[in-house]
Motif scaffolding. Structure first.
Motif, short mmCIF file in Angstrom:
data_model
loop_
_atom_site.label_atom_id
_atom_site.label_comp_id
_atom_site.label_asym_id
_atom_site.label_seq_id
_atom_site.Cartn_x
_atom_site.Cartn_y
_atom_site.Cartn_z
N ARG A 270 1.86 11.67 1.09
CA ARG A 270 1.35 11.29 2.41
C ARG A 270 1.71 9.87 2.79
N GLU A 271 1.76 9.64 4.08
CA GLU A 271 2.00 8.29 4.61
C GLU A 271 0.70 7.50 4.51
N VAL A 272 0.80 6.19 4.70
CA VAL A 272 -0.39 5.36 4.70
C VAL A 272 -1.17 5.60 5.98
N PRO A 273 -2.39 6.13 5.91
CA PRO A 273 -3.17 6.34 7.13
C PRO A 273 -3.54 5.01 7.77
N ASP A 274 -3.40 4.92 9.09
CA ASP A 274 -3.75 3.68 9.78
C ASP A 274 -5.20 3.30 9.51
N GLY A 275 -6.06 4.32 9.38
CA GLY A 275 -7.48 4.04 9.15
C GLY A 275 -7.75 3.35 7.84
N LEU A 276 -6.87 3.53 6.85
CA LEU A 276 -7.06 2.92 5.54
C LEU A 276 -6.85 1.42 5.58
N VAL B 105 0.84 -1.21 0.00
CA VAL B 105 0.00 0.00 0.00
C VAL B 105 0.87 1.26 0.00
N GLU B 106 1.99 1.22 0.70
CA GLU B 106 2.92 2.36 0.69
C GLU B 106 3.42 2.62 -0.73
N ILE B 107 3.79 1.57 -1.43
CA ILE B 107 4.27 1.71 -2.81
C ILE B 107 3.19 2.33 -3.69
#
Length: 370
Positions: free
Chosen positions: A199-205, A188-190
């Motif tokens: 933006r960073e990967v939101p924990d909520g996602l 998901v980061e990629i």
């Protein structure tokens, strides 16, 4: 078929669904033909004669390359797959092969139990809100039932998983989930970093996590049934362990020049690869990317040869998380193809309707979007 349920819709439904005997219970009765309730309309059946052949572009992606000089090539392969097919396989993914082998054996052993031991987790009586045993997807509403039994385990934390998940599978399932979580975040980061987003990967996602063990008993008439009907996954990304039998098919978006397929969709099998995991993009990533990434419409065929299992890890937004296209993408594209929705509402709509391709996306689609 036993006289108790022969040609009786209500009796079969009670036996399979309400009593928790499942499809395996039908098979154990020694049936020689598929009951009428499982016969799919012709357009929903999977013809082995009309399948696309997998090509070199869809061979497994070796994730060990992410830590070496070929990182850019590996990243490009991941992004390309997410933008086109919405499905790809990965090897050297970080999930121990020992865990995968144990997990397949464990799934077979779980479903080999007496029906009464599985039925204690039926939705109406389950001792835990985290665990649900069932059959088909939405049997109360389906025109034709799916040839599948399953157990679903929601993850909150390690302690609750070990306390509430079934004793005979909880430890290996938890190990599989935790190793998959590392893989999911990496992927998901990629994908987010390639969306012109810093933006960073939101924990909520990726805040909702669930593991299913799916069981597809050998079917006397696989050409008449489906293990799972046409659908896309509602979440962010799915990690799937196949066994070696196969039966997973993905719909191809592109048009074909072959007259034989001119007026009907074409499907491609994702063949089982020893040691590989299947990755597929979910609706939430398609919405977040404003349509750049494709959630994959897929389905599962049954087989007459032997029973098979599959074990997906579903990673989705937290129910309180709002999903919508990233603002920077809307600005870049000049249009928002989806509206922002509360994921809990999206999830309720998804589970409240039978499988129907990618119709679930209409819940978030902007009415006049292209």
């Amino acid at each position: 078929m036993a006289p108790l349920i022969d040609n009786n819709v209500n009796s079969l439904f009670e036996f399979v669904v309400r009593d928790g005997k499942g499809v395996k219970g039908l098979v154990d009765l020694g049936i020689s033909t598929v009951p009428e309730q499982y016969i799919q309309p012709p357009k929903e059946r999977i013809s082995l004669e009309k399948l696309a052949v997998i090509g070199p572009a869809h061979q497994p992606i070796d994730l060990s390359g992410l830590d070496g000089p070929n990182r850019d090539e590996v990243v490009e392969a991941i992004v390309h797959a997410a933008e086109t097919l919405g499905f790809f396989q990965v090897v050297n993914h970080g999930v121990p092969l020992r865990v995968l082998d144990t997990l397949k054996d464990t799934a077979h052993m779980f479903f080999a139990q007496e029906a009464e031991k599985k039925a204690i987790y039926l939705k109406e009586v389950s001792p835990s809100p985290l665990v649900k045993y069932g059959t088909s997807f939405l049997p109360e509403k389906e025109r034709a039932l799916e040839w599948k039994d399953y157990i679903s385990m929601m993850y909150t934390n390690d302690d609750e998983a070990l306390q509430q998940w079934p004793d005979n599978c909880k430890e290996v399932v938890l190990e599989y989930l935790k190793a998959s979580n590392i893989l999911v975040r990496k992927l998901v980061e990629i994908l987010i970093q390639r969306l012109e987003s810093k933006r960073e990967v939101p924990d909520g996602l990726i805040g909702l996590k669930m593991v299913n063990m799916n069981f597809y008993p050998a079917c006397p008439n696989p050409e008449l049934t489906v293990g799972v009907g046409r659908h896309s996954d509602m979440g962010t990304i799915t990690v799937l362990l196949q066994d070696g039998i196969g039966g997973l098919y993905v719909k191809l978006e592109q048009e074909t020049n072959d007259h034989e397929f001119e007026h009907e969709p074409q499907w491609m099998e994702i063949p089982p690869v020893d040691g590989a995991l299947v990755i597929n993009i979910g609706d939430s990533l398609q919405i977040l990317s404003n349509g750049k990434y494709k959630s994959a419409e897929h389905r599962v065929r049954t087989t007459s040869k032997e029973s098979r299992v599959s074990i997906p890890v579903f990673t989705a937004p937290h129910p309180t998380y709002r999903i919508g296209p990233l603002p920077e993408l809307v600005k870049l594209d000049g249009v928002a193809r989806y509206k922002e929705v509360l994921f809990g509402d999206y999830m309720k709509n998804f589970f409240g309707n039978t499988h129907d391709g990618k119709k679930s996306l209409e819940f978030a689609r902007v009415d006049d979007s292209p």
